[in-house]
Design an enzyme around this catalytic site. Structure first.
Site, PDB file in Angstrom:
ATOM      1  N   CYS A 281      42.254  35.343  33.461  1.00 27.26           N
ATOM      2  CA  CYS A 281      40.795  35.434  33.502  1.00 27.26           C
ATOM      3  C   CYS A 281      40.414  35.427  34.980  1.00 27.26           C
ATOM      4  CB  CYS A 281      40.248  34.214  32.766  1.00 27.26           C
ATOM      5  SG  CYS A 281      38.471  34.153  32.708  1.00 27.26           S
TER       6      CYS A 281
ATOM      7  N   CYS B 180      47.952  35.711  50.212  1.00 24.33           N
ATOM      8  CA  CYS B 180      46.981  35.087  51.115  1.00 24.33           C
ATOM      9  C   CYS B 180      46.436  33.762  50.586  1.00 24.33           C
ATOM     10  CB  CYS B 180      45.840  36.045  51.426  1.00 24.33           C
ATOM     11  SG  CYS B 180      44.718  36.327  50.055  1.00 24.33           S
TER      12      CYS B 180
HETATM   13 ZN   LIG Z   1      45.325  38.155  48.764  1.00 27.34          ZN
END
Ligand SMILES: [Zn+2]
Length: 135
Positions: free
Chosen positions: A122, A100
């Site tokens: 991180c 996404c």
């Molecule tokens: Zn995503």
């Protein structure tokens, strides 16, 4: 930019909390040592909070003491997308969800952590959703 999940800013704003939207869609950073998964040791899978894609597994999470959840390897290297980030006067590698395009955090290399990859993903807690393993 063609991501499998492609929503308008308006849709994302409706689906995400303001804090989630800021980090995931505006490449923000949650304050260090505040994230809900900072010290989590629960066994399970960390999914993208925006689209649910599987990103990291708990067995690659390690204690980096940096203030954010840290992983030494994605669950699947194609689950994340790495991009050069020259913001804030630094050259860093941004980590995004490959499905996404949402911002997750940054990856750092060669810091000397005792992990198999010597990489530290991180990642903001607010970008993740932990699905605990059953039983
Ligand atoms: Zn995503």
């Amino acid at each position: 930019m063609g991501y499998e999940i492609d929503k308008s800013d308006e849709q994302w704003r409706q689906e995400l909390s303001p804090a989630e939207y800021h980090v995931l869609r505006e490449a923000g950073t949650e304050p260090a040592f505040t994230g809900e998964y900072n010290h989590t040791k629960t066994t399970g899978v960390y999914q993208c909070r925006a689209c649910g894609a599987e990103l990291f597994r708990s067995d690659t999470k390690f204690e980096s003491h940096c203030g954010w959840p840290s992983f030494f390897d994605p669950a699947d290297s194609s689950a994340v997308e790495l991009l050069e980030d020259r913001s804030h006067g630094m050259v860093r590698t941004e980590v995004r969800c490959a499905r996404c395009g949402s911002h997750l955090g940054h990856v750092f290399r060669g810091e000397g952590y005792p992990t198999p990859t010597d990489e530290r993903y991180c990642i903001n807690s607010v970008s993740l959703k932990l699905a605990p393993e059953e039983g």
